[in-house]
Structure formats: structure tokens, C-alpha cells
Design a protein around this motif. Structure first.
Motif, PDB file in Angstrom:
ATOM      1  N   LEU A 186       0.868  -1.180   0.000  1.00 13.81           N
ATOM      2  CA  LEU A 186       0.000   0.000   0.000  1.00 13.81           C
ATOM      3  C   LEU A 186       0.902   1.227   0.000  1.00 13.81           C
ATOM      4  O   LEU A 186       1.533   1.546   1.004  1.00 13.81           O
ATOM      5  CB  LEU A 186      -0.936   0.004   1.206  1.00 13.81           C
ATOM      6  N   SER A 188       1.411   5.098  -0.384  1.00 11.77           N
ATOM      7  CA  SER A 188       0.820   6.438  -0.417  1.00 11.77           C
ATOM      8  C   SER A 188       1.938   7.372  -0.848  1.00 11.77           C
ATOM      9  O   SER A 188       3.039   6.930  -1.118  1.00 11.77           O
ATOM     10  CB  SER A 188       0.306   6.811   0.966  1.00 11.77           C
ATOM     11  N   ASP A 192       6.718   7.111   4.682  1.00  5.88           N
ATOM     12  CA  ASP A 192       6.887   5.771   5.256  1.00  5.88           C
ATOM     13  C   ASP A 192       6.721   4.615   4.272  1.00  5.88           C
ATOM     14  O   ASP A 192       7.560   3.714   4.217  1.00  5.88           O
ATOM     15  CB  ASP A 192       5.889   5.583   6.410  1.00  5.88           C
ATOM     16  N   SER A 193       5.626   4.626   3.529  1.00  2.00           N
ATOM     17  CA  SER A 193       5.352   3.424   2.723  1.00  2.00           C
ATOM     18  C   SER A 193       6.405   3.127   1.645  1.00  2.00           C
ATOM     19  O   SER A 193       6.684   1.945   1.404  1.00  2.00           O
ATOM     20  CB  SER A 193       3.939   3.476   2.141  1.00  2.00           C
ATOM     21  N   PHE A 212      -4.504   4.382  -3.519  1.00  2.00           N
ATOM     22  CA  PHE A 212      -5.923   4.735  -3.531  1.00  2.00           C
ATOM     23  C   PHE A 212      -6.042   6.239  -3.768  1.00  2.00           C
ATOM     24  O   PHE A 212      -5.568   7.040  -2.964  1.00  2.00           O
ATOM     25  CB  PHE A 212      -6.584   4.296  -2.220  1.00  2.00           C
ATOM     26  N   LYS A 268      -9.189   2.769   6.106  1.00  2.00           N
ATOM     27  CA  LYS A 268      -8.031   1.866   6.019  1.00  2.00           C
ATOM     28  C   LYS A 268      -8.490   0.421   5.829  1.00  2.00           C
ATOM     29  O   LYS A 268      -7.864  -0.338   5.096  1.00  2.00           O
ATOM     30  CB  LYS A 268      -7.179   1.965   7.303  1.00  2.00           C
ATOM     31  N   GLN A 295       2.688   6.009  15.727  1.00  2.00           N
ATOM     32  CA  GLN A 295       3.015   7.244  15.010  1.00  2.00           C
ATOM     33  C   GLN A 295       1.814   8.177  14.868  1.00  2.00           C
ATOM     34  O   GLN A 295       1.922   9.369  15.093  1.00  2.00           O
ATOM     35  CB  GLN A 295       3.599   6.904  13.646  1.00  2.00           C
ATOM     36  N   GLN A 299      -2.501   4.178  14.163  1.00  2.93           N
ATOM     37  CA  GLN A 299      -1.403   3.207  14.282  1.00  2.93           C
ATOM     38  C   GLN A 299      -1.127   2.804  15.733  1.00  2.93           C
ATOM     39  O   GLN A 299      -0.055   2.313  16.059  1.00  2.93           O
ATOM     40  CB  GLN A 299      -0.146   3.742  13.583  1.00  2.93           C
TER      41      GLN A 299
HETATM   42  P1  ATP Z   1       2.898   7.153   4.772  1.00  6.62           P
HETATM   43  O1  ATP Z   1       4.039   8.047   5.137  1.00  6.62           O
HETATM   44  O2  ATP Z   1       3.343   5.900   4.094  1.00  6.62           O
HETATM   45  O3  ATP Z   1       1.819   7.871   4.020  1.00  6.62           O
HETATM   46  P2  ATP Z   1       1.618   7.584   7.256  1.00  6.62           P
HETATM   47  O4  ATP Z   1       2.561   7.653   8.380  1.00  6.62           O
HETATM   48  O5  ATP Z   1       1.120   8.839   6.655  1.00  6.62           O
HETATM   49  O6  ATP Z   1       2.270   6.649   6.134  1.00  6.62           O
HETATM   50  P3  ATP Z   1      -1.089   6.643   7.355  1.00  6.62           P
HETATM   51  O7  ATP Z   1      -1.531   7.740   6.510  1.00  6.62           O
HETATM   52  O8  ATP Z   1      -1.819   6.303   8.615  1.00  6.62           O
HETATM   53  O9  ATP Z   1       0.413   6.716   7.790  1.00  6.62           O
HETATM   54  O10 ATP Z   1      -1.062   5.331   6.487  1.00  6.62           O
HETATM   55  C1  ATP Z   1      -0.591   4.118   6.986  1.00  6.62           C
HETATM   56  C2  ATP Z   1      -0.298   3.230   5.810  1.00  6.62           C
HETATM   57  O11 ATP Z   1      -1.482   3.008   5.047  1.00  6.62           O
HETATM   58  C3  ATP Z   1       0.668   3.866   4.816  1.00  6.62           C
HETATM   59  O12 ATP Z   1       2.001   3.690   5.195  1.00  6.62           O
HETATM   60  C4  ATP Z   1       0.333   3.129   3.555  1.00  6.62           C
HETATM   61  O13 ATP Z   1       0.924   1.844   3.548  1.00  6.62           O
HETATM   62  C5  ATP Z   1      -1.186   2.986   3.676  1.00  6.62           C
HETATM   63  N1  ATP Z   1      -1.894   4.084   2.985  1.00  6.62           N
HETATM   64  C6  ATP Z   1      -2.389   5.220   3.492  1.00  6.62           C
HETATM   65  N2  ATP Z   1      -2.985   5.980   2.558  1.00  6.62           N
HETATM   66  C7  ATP Z   1      -2.887   5.298   1.392  1.00  6.62           C
HETATM   67  C8  ATP Z   1      -3.289   5.541   0.037  1.00  6.62           C
HETATM   68  N3  ATP Z   1      -3.966   6.635  -0.326  1.00  6.62           N
HETATM   69  N4  ATP Z   1      -3.001   4.611  -0.891  1.00  6.62           N
HETATM   70  C9  ATP Z   1      -2.306   3.490  -0.558  1.00  6.62           C
HETATM   71  N5  ATP Z   1      -1.911   3.219   0.696  1.00  6.62           N
HETATM   72  C10 ATP Z   1      -2.170   4.094   1.661  1.00  6.62           C
END
Ligand code: ATP
Ligand code: MG
Length: 393
Positions: A186, A188, A192-193, A212, A268, A295, A299
């Protein structure tokens, strides 16, 4: 005739037959892809290494090395010289040119290590080393021999052709792509991802991304950012497939039908369920997310529990679970995703962000509410059908 080359060493992975052949051809393809804009190159297979040679052009190491360095499965890069003529006279001369170019005046200690794959060669490895070492000492007063703790080791390797090099730039290592099966990450546009994706790819997991996208609430810039992250990740892995799933309708439906403070949890869960469907379709065996415990509000362990419950059977890999933000940022910098991730873009709307999001959701409560969301399944199906797949790299 001598020629500058870049020697790319790969790890001694325990692989046989077909797998090994696939690993090598994938490495060759990724090297070719990463060097596409740098000119025309041969990639020659030698035992334990691939040798990159220019097809007539210059070898500009400052440009080439950063392009080859990221590729998983490679353990080190050595700028060196190749010669087809393996006579001891030529080996001495080639070694001299190499050393004069790298260490023209600097006082350094060295030793020569020679290796022969060709056992019919008239001299032993030790004799080759002694000859070359003596030849250099006579001609370069700035050199001295130290067999125990030399500043540099000059390697002379006699294979199908002969190679001389003195520098090994360590690379990321990792396992060859696909040797550990496939997963859907996933992805974003955040920090992080991409790091989580990179970490699992390093372990040999063939990764495809899913993003997404909720236009107009998330802008085209946000999508472009994810595409650029996918492009960057493809430098490590070779081809990178990114599934873009239109999620606006799902998001608006959830906005209308669930308590606002729990919206993120439902969203989510919807993402995870869709990613699981994509995994089934693409024959992937796990999901990957960039979650780091504590975080943000979703989470917390309670949050992760409630989100994870949406996907029963499939393992969800969260390689950042125990990492601090700073550690993740440092890593994002190292792998070249940070600058893309922090690129500002206009987030048009914050209607989906709760002021006081639930930090301790109860899975049973979430599931009870979700069971009343009669249109959700159909909306997720539709989103999946409308997903597009973009191939990067
Ligand atoms: P990231 O830095 O990866 O965006 P984050 O610390 O902002 O992570 P969240 O926004 O809570 O954390 O998202 C947690 C995880 O959910 C993300 O690391 C990613 O793997 C997934 N995720 C969140 N938003 C999306 C998106 N629009 N499309 C795909 N995956 C997503
Ligand atoms: Mg995020």
C-alpha cells in the motif's frame, strides 16, 4: 588492448538451475534499464560478476555508479580495467596504468592478490602477484608493500578475460527480486510506505504497489508523486507495477455513513480489503504497509487490530512497525525517496480528517457498524474494476 569497465559483483546466493539463470537475466535487465539514458553498454557474464562495458563510448563512473548501485542482489561495484591479452607483460602494464591513474602521487601501501580461473595459465596466482607487485614498485616510488594491512588491495583476476581493480564499493546487497514470492504494497505519497516497500523488496519480495486515489480530494500532483516514487523504486527492483484504485466514491460513502472520529479506521479497512483482492488477482501472498506503531492515531495497537481484522488470512508485513520517525526519514534519504515524498502539493480538502480521531477503536464495534454498510461491497468491487495499472521502469 585495455578497456575501462565496471564490475558488478552479486552475492553468493544459494540458488541452482533455473532460478539462478532467472536471477542473472533479471540483474542484466535491470542494469540495462538503469543505464538506458547513459549510452550503450554490454553486460558480460563472468563467474560471480557481471561486467559492464561501454559500446565505444566513455565510462563515466560518476554517472554510472549511482545508477547501478541501488540494484538489489548486487553486493559491490568495482571500477576496473579489462584486457583480452593475459600475458604477464600486459597485466603488469595494465596494473601500472590503473594505479597511476588512481594514485598518481599519494603515498600508499598495497598488496597484489591474483586469482586464476584459467588453471592452464603458465604462472601460479602467487607468481602473477609477485611479478605485478615488483613491476609497480620499480615504477611508482609512492607505493610500498604491506601484506598484512595494506591501504589498498590490487586485484588481478584471470577469467575469460583478465580484470584489474582496486576498489570495491559496497552496495545494498539484498536478495534477488522475486526469490521470496510476491506482495502488494500500500503505497501512499508519504515518507513511510516507500521505505517499507524498499525494505521488503530488499528481502527478495517482488512488490507491486497499490495507491488509492480520491480526486478531486486528492490532487493529480499527489498521484504524480506516487508514480515518481514507483519510478524511483524501480531503480532497485526493475519493473515496478502500480495499481491506481479510484476511491472517491468509497470515501464519500464512508463519510456519510460512519462516525467521523472513526472514519480513518473504516477507510483503512476498505483499502486493506481492496489490496487483498488485488493480491488474490495478482497471485501475491502478503500485503505491506508503512505503519509504525504509535506514530498516528490509527497506528495504535488498537487501531492496527481493528484495521487488520478486515483481512483475515493474508499476512500483513509492517517492516517499519518498530522504527522511529527519524530512522525512517534517514532511510528515505538514503534510498532517494525522501525528496519526492516531501514535495508539497495542494491537498484540496480536509473533510476526511477528524479533529479528534478515535485512538482506541474496538474491533467488535467497528465490525458491527461495518455490517450495516450495505453498499460498501459493491462500491469496493466497482473501484477494483476501475483500477488502472501503471508500469514503471
Ligand atoms: P505514509 O508516510 O506511508 O503515508 P503515514 O505515516 O502517513 O504513512 P497513514 O496515513 O496512517 O500513515 O497510512 C498508513 C499506511 O497506510 C501507509 O504507510 C500506507 O501503507 C497505507 N496508505 C495510506 N494511505 C494510502 C493511500 N492513499 N493509498 C495506498 N496506501 C495508503
Ligand atoms: Mg500518509
Amino acid at each position: 588492448m585495455e578497456e575501462k569497465v565496471l564490475i558488478a559483483k552479486y552475492g553468493e546466493v544459494a540458488m541452482r538451475g533455473n532460478n539462478f539463470a532467472m536471477f542473472i537475466s533479471q540483474l542484466v535487465a535491470t542494469i540495462r534499464k538503469n543505464l538506458r539514458e547513459e549510452g550503450e553498454f554490454y553486460v558480460v557474464k563472468e563467474q560471480g560478476r557481471l561486467v559492464i562495458e561501454s559500446r565505444g563510448g566513455e565510462m563515466d563512473y560518476d554517472r554510472l555508479i549511482p545508477k547501478v548501485e541501488p540494484i538489489f542482489g548486487l553486493v559491490g561495484l568495482c571500477p576496473g580495467v579489462k584486457t583480452i591479452d593475459q600475458s604477464i607483460e600486459t597485466l603488469c602494464q595494465v596494473s601500472l596504468h590503473h594505479m597511476q591513474e588512481l594514485f598518481p602521487t599519494e603515498k600508499i601501501s598495497f598488496k597484489v592478490v591474483a586469482k586464476r580461473a584459467n588453471k592452464k595459465y603458465p604462472l601460479t596466482s602467487q607468481e602473477v602477484a609477485t611479478e605485478v607487485g615488483g613491476y609497480l614498485l620499480e615504477r611508482m616510488p609512492n607505493l610500498s608493500v604491506d601484506v598484512h594491512h595494506p591501504d589498498i588491495i590490487l586485484r588481478v583476476e584471470l577469467r575469460n578475460d583478465a580484470y584489474v581493480y582496486s576498489k570495491v564499493i559496497p552496495t545494498f546487497g539484498g536478495l534477488p527480486m522475486g526469490s521470496s514470492g510476491k506482495a502488494i504494497s500500500l503505497l501512499s505519497g508519504g515518507i513511510d510506505s516507500p521505505v517499507a516497500t524498499w525494505m521488503m523488496a530488499k528481502r527478495g519480495v517482488a512488490v507491486e504497489g497499490v495507491y488509492f486515489h480520491s480526486p478531486p480530494y486528492t490532487s493529480e500532483w499527489a498521484k504524480q508523486k506516487v508514480e515518481d516514487l514507483a519510478e524511483r523504486l524501480s531503480c532497485f527492483t526493475g519493473e515496478f507495477r502500480l495499481h491506481v484504485v479510484p476511491f472517491t466514491e468509497v470515501q464519500l460513502y464512508l463519510l456519510d455513513h460512519v462516525p467521523h472520529d472513526k472514519l480513518t479506521i473504516f477507510l483503512k479497512r476498505a483499502m486493506m480489503r481492496t489490496a487483498q483482492k488485488i493480491a488474490e488477482r495478482e497471485k501475491a501472498l502478503a500485503l505491506i504497509t508503512g505503519d509504525s506503531v504509535g506514530q498516528v492515531s490509527s497506528q495504535t495497537l488498537q487501531g492496527l487490530h481493528a484495521i487488520n481484522a478486515a483481512v483475515g488470512g493474508i499476512p500483513v508485513l509492517r517492516p517499519l512497525a518498530g522504527m522511529d520517525k527519524q530512522e525512517i526519514v534517514d532511510m528515505a534519504r538514503k534510498i532517494g525517496t525522501f525528496d519526492i515524498s516531501i514535495r508539497p502539493y495542494e491537498d484540496c480538502c480536509t473533510i476526511f480528517v477528524a479533529k479528534h480521531p478515535e485512538t482506541r477503536p474496538k474491533t467488535s464495534v467497528i465490525e458491527r457498524i461495518e455490517s450495516r454498510l450495505t453498499e460498501l461491497d459493491a462500491l469496493l468491487e466497482k473501484a477494483l474494476e476501475e483500477a488502472e495499472c501503471i508500469v514503471k521502469g
